[in-house]
Design a protein around this motif. Sequence first.
Motif, PDB file in Angstrom:
ATOM      1  N   VAL A 163     -38.279  42.291  -5.128  1.00  0.00           N
ATOM      2  CA  VAL A 163     -37.886  41.307  -4.109  1.00  0.00           C
ATOM      3  C   VAL A 163     -36.493  40.715  -4.355  1.00  0.00           C
ATOM      4  CG1 VAL A 163     -40.180  40.653  -3.299  1.00  0.00           C
ATOM      5  CG2 VAL A 163     -39.250  39.560  -5.351  1.00  0.00           C
TER       6      VAL A 163
ATOM      7  N   TYR B 113     -41.565  24.113  -3.042  1.00  0.00           N
ATOM      8  CA  TYR B 113     -41.051  23.187  -2.021  1.00  0.00           C
ATOM      9  C   TYR B 113     -41.648  21.788  -2.217  1.00  0.00           C
ATOM     10  CZ  TYR B 113     -38.311  26.206   1.071  1.00  0.00           C
ATOM     11  OH  TYR B 113     -37.322  26.999   1.597  1.00  0.00           O
TER      12      TYR B 113
ATOM     13  N   ARG C  74     -33.334  22.607   3.913  1.00  0.00           N
ATOM     14  CA  ARG C  74     -33.774  23.984   3.604  1.00  0.00           C
ATOM     15  C   ARG C  74     -35.162  24.271   4.173  1.00  0.00           C
ATOM     16  NH1 ARG C  74     -34.038  26.093  -2.630  1.00  0.00           N
ATOM     17  NH2 ARG C  74     -35.202  28.026  -2.330  1.00  0.00           N
TER      18      ARG C  74
ATOM     19  N   HIS D 188     -41.577  31.453 -11.634  1.00  0.00           N
ATOM     20  CA  HIS D 188     -40.994  32.087 -10.438  1.00  0.00           C
ATOM     21  C   HIS D 188     -39.950  33.141 -10.835  1.00  0.00           C
ATOM     22  CE1 HIS D 188     -38.971  32.233  -6.521  1.00  0.00           C
ATOM     23  NE2 HIS D 188     -37.845  31.847  -7.093  1.00  0.00           N
ATOM     24  N   VAL D 189     -39.080  32.779 -11.757  1.00  0.00           N
ATOM     25  CA  VAL D 189     -38.038  33.727 -12.205  1.00  0.00           C
ATOM     26  C   VAL D 189     -38.714  34.908 -12.919  1.00  0.00           C
ATOM     27  CG1 VAL D 189     -36.001  34.028 -13.675  1.00  0.00           C
ATOM     28  CG2 VAL D 189     -36.283  31.916 -12.377  1.00  0.00           C
TER      29      VAL D 189
ATOM     30  N   ARG E  92     -37.915  35.975   8.685  1.00  0.00           N
ATOM     31  CA  ARG E  92     -37.673  36.135   7.246  1.00  0.00           C
ATOM     32  C   ARG E  92     -38.580  37.198   6.622  1.00  0.00           C
ATOM     33  NH1 ARG E  92     -37.414  30.831   4.030  1.00  0.00           N
ATOM     34  NH2 ARG E  92     -35.195  30.978   3.726  1.00  0.00           N
TER      35      ARG E  92
ATOM     36  N   HIS F 180     -30.694  28.818  -1.470  1.00  0.00           N
ATOM     37  CA  HIS F 180     -31.428  29.228  -2.658  1.00  0.00           C
ATOM     38  C   HIS F 180     -30.565  29.173  -3.914  1.00  0.00           C
ATOM     39  CE1 HIS F 180     -33.163  32.059  -5.601  1.00  0.00           C
ATOM     40  NE2 HIS F 180     -34.322  31.570  -5.185  1.00  0.00           N
TER      41      HIS F 180
ATOM     42  N   TYR G 259     -33.078  37.933   3.079  1.00  0.00           N
ATOM     43  CA  TYR G 259     -32.737  36.565   3.472  1.00  0.00           C
ATOM     44  C   TYR G 259     -31.279  36.552   3.937  1.00  0.00           C
ATOM     45  CZ  TYR G 259     -37.079  35.232   1.176  1.00  0.00           C
ATOM     46  OH  TYR G 259     -38.400  35.116   0.836  1.00  0.00           O
TER      47      TYR G 259
ATOM     48  N   VAL H  82     -40.557  26.966 -12.042  1.00  0.00           N
ATOM     49  CA  VAL H  82     -39.322  27.745 -11.876  1.00  0.00           C
ATOM     50  C   VAL H  82     -39.301  28.894 -12.889  1.00  0.00           C
ATOM     51  CG1 VAL H  82     -36.808  27.682 -12.157  1.00  0.00           C
ATOM     52  CG2 VAL H  82     -37.945  25.888 -10.852  1.00  0.00           C
TER      53      VAL H  82
ATOM     54  N   HIS I  40     -44.287  29.612  -3.557  1.00  0.00           N
ATOM     55  CA  HIS I  40     -43.111  29.062  -2.866  1.00  0.00           C
ATOM     56  C   HIS I  40     -43.431  27.696  -2.264  1.00  0.00           C
ATOM     57  CE1 HIS I  40     -41.308  33.370  -2.391  1.00  0.00           C
ATOM     58  NE2 HIS I  40     -41.206  32.906  -3.613  1.00  0.00           N
TER      59      HIS I  40
ATOM     60  N   ARG J 272     -33.604  41.239  -1.708  1.00  0.00           N
ATOM     61  CA  ARG J 272     -33.653  40.446  -0.470  1.00  0.00           C
ATOM     62  C   ARG J 272     -32.982  39.088  -0.661  1.00  0.00           C
ATOM     63  NH1 ARG J 272     -40.138  39.212   0.302  1.00  0.00           N
ATOM     64  NH2 ARG J 272     -40.580  41.307   0.948  1.00  0.00           N
TER      65      ARG J 272
HETATM   66  C1  HEM Z   1     -32.383  32.803 -11.765  1.00  0.00           C
HETATM   67  C2  HEM Z   1     -33.084  32.068 -10.965  1.00  0.00           C
HETATM   68  C3  HEM Z   1     -33.853  32.563  -9.753  1.00  0.00           C
HETATM   69  C4  HEM Z   1     -34.161  33.841  -9.358  1.00  0.00           C
HETATM   70  C5  HEM Z   1     -33.802  35.173 -10.029  1.00  0.00           C
HETATM   71  C6  HEM Z   1     -34.913  33.726  -8.121  1.00  0.00           C
HETATM   72  C7  HEM Z   1     -35.369  34.783  -7.363  1.00  0.00           C
HETATM   73  C8  HEM Z   1     -35.942  34.683  -6.121  1.00  0.00           C
HETATM   74  C9  HEM Z   1     -36.305  35.807  -5.280  1.00  0.00           C
HETATM   75  C10 HEM Z   1     -36.111  37.268  -5.647  1.00  0.00           C
HETATM   76  C11 HEM Z   1     -36.854  35.316  -4.147  1.00  0.00           C
HETATM   77  C12 HEM Z   1     -37.438  36.112  -2.975  1.00  0.00           C
HETATM   78  C13 HEM Z   1     -38.914  36.221  -3.201  1.00  0.00           C
HETATM   79  C14 HEM Z   1     -39.684  36.829  -2.060  1.00  0.00           C
HETATM   80  O1  HEM Z   1     -39.164  36.956  -0.956  1.00  0.00           O
HETATM   81  O2  HEM Z   1     -40.857  37.185  -2.287  1.00  0.00           O
HETATM   82  C15 HEM Z   1     -36.853  33.862  -4.260  1.00  0.00           C
HETATM   83  C16 HEM Z   1     -37.330  33.012  -3.297  1.00  0.00           C
HETATM   84  C17 HEM Z   1     -37.476  31.658  -3.469  1.00  0.00           C
HETATM   85  N1  HEM Z   1     -37.048  30.934  -4.564  1.00  0.00           N
HETATM   86 FE1  HEM Z   1     -36.066  31.655  -6.177  1.00  0.00          FE
HETATM   87  N2  HEM Z   1     -35.091  32.397  -7.829  1.00  0.00           N
HETATM   88  C18 HEM Z   1     -34.458  31.655  -8.788  1.00  0.00           C
HETATM   89  C19 HEM Z   1     -34.401  30.280  -8.862  1.00  0.00           C
HETATM   90  C20 HEM Z   1     -35.087  29.427  -8.033  1.00  0.00           C
HETATM   91  C21 HEM Z   1     -35.160  27.993  -8.202  1.00  0.00           C
HETATM   92  C22 HEM Z   1     -34.481  27.192  -9.323  1.00  0.00           C
HETATM   93  C23 HEM Z   1     -35.938  27.516  -7.184  1.00  0.00           C
HETATM   94  C24 HEM Z   1     -36.373  26.101  -6.875  1.00  0.00           C
HETATM   95  C25 HEM Z   1     -36.487  25.123  -7.725  1.00  0.00           C
HETATM   96  C26 HEM Z   1     -36.342  28.652  -6.361  1.00  0.00           C
HETATM   97  C27 HEM Z   1     -37.130  28.571  -5.227  1.00  0.00           C
HETATM   98  C28 HEM Z   1     -37.398  29.622  -4.373  1.00  0.00           C
HETATM   99  C29 HEM Z   1     -38.095  29.494  -3.099  1.00  0.00           C
HETATM  100  C30 HEM Z   1     -38.664  28.202  -2.511  1.00  0.00           C
HETATM  101  C31 HEM Z   1     -38.126  30.771  -2.526  1.00  0.00           C
HETATM  102  C32 HEM Z   1     -38.718  31.163  -1.149  1.00  0.00           C
HETATM  103  C33 HEM Z   1     -37.590  31.476  -0.197  1.00  0.00           C
HETATM  104  C34 HEM Z   1     -36.910  30.212   0.308  1.00  0.00           C
HETATM  105  O3  HEM Z   1     -37.485  29.516   1.164  1.00  0.00           O
HETATM  106  O4  HEM Z   1     -35.774  29.929  -0.166  1.00  0.00           O
HETATM  107  N3  HEM Z   1     -35.804  29.791  -6.910  1.00  0.00           N
HETATM  108  N4  HEM Z   1     -36.305  33.511  -5.469  1.00  0.00           N
END
Ligand code: HEM
Length: 186
Positions: free
Chosen positions: A175, A98, A71, A160-161, A82, A24, A16, A157, A94, A178
């Motif tokens: 991932v 959103y 975003r 996701h983490v 991307r 992010h 990214y 969330v 994801h 990235r």
């Molecule tokens: C410690 C906290 C977090 C970590 C370690 C983390 C990690 C990541 C990683 C590694 C990716 C890439 C995944 C991929 O490409 O397959 C990603 C993407 C993403 N994350 Fe997180 N994340 C965190 C917090 C959050 C939070 C709080 C949100 C939203 C409430 C969030 C929403 C997203 C979204 C929507 C994506 C898709 C890429 C984009 O459009 O931005 N993340 N995250």
Amino acid sequence: MPTSTPWLQPDSPTRYGSVSRCFHWGMALGFACMFAAALTRFFAKDSALYELLWPIHRPLGTLMLLLVVLRAAWSLLHARQRPAHTHQAARLGHLALYALMAAVPLVALLRQYGSGRGFAPWGIPLMDARTDDKIEWMTELGSLLHGPLGWVLLACVVGHVGMALWHRRPGHTDVLPRMLGQAEPR
Ligand code: HEM
Ligand code: HEM
């Protein structure tokens, strides 16, 4: 010879870019404040932390809605450049994030409008106070959905983490680099 990294990296298939990463991690920090405020309201309403955090919940939440719209537009405009999703489940996850990032503040603002009380986040007069009656369906919908959807977002969330860390194991596609800007563009 050492090569310098441009400070403004575009999105690429292997990582990214700077703007996506700022969205992010900046918004992750914003959500941490939002949930800290909600959790102290739930568990520690008498604490000094609650007094500190709760007043920012509504203005920061409103800013988060603006940021998620920007975003989403950014990610749609750069979708082809991307990194590809590793699984269909990641794409759906994801998308759900959103949808919830938009729906949670939206229903709260609907409730705010329906209440007829003025609202000026960050001193910007967004809604004027009205003297006519409340708009019941707006206040009821907001009260019904805001809290529950907010907690569902928190659960997503956490999931996701958890998945991002789970994929760091050997044999999986890690991932995290990235989103840290570490992988080299192709
Ligand atoms: C410690 C906290 C977090 C970590 C370690 C983390 C990690 C990541 C990683 C590694 C990716 C890439 C995944 C991929 O490409 O397959 C990603 C993407 C993403 N994350 Fe997180 N994340 C965190 C917090 C959050 C939070 C709080 C949100 C939203 C409430 C969030 C929403 C997203 C979204 C929507 C994506 C898709 C890429 C984009 O459009 O931005 N993340 N995250
Ligand atoms: C990013 C957006 C937001 C998130 C993640 C979020 C999350 C939450 C959560 C989890 C709660 C606790 C619900 C409970 O106690 O069961 C809550 C409560 C509340 N939020 Fe938000 N919120 C956001 C935006 C907003 C906005 C924009 C407003 C108003 C303009 C707002 C106003 C309130 C109010 C008044 C409460 C207490 C009443 C209630 O439980 O519904 N929130 N929020």
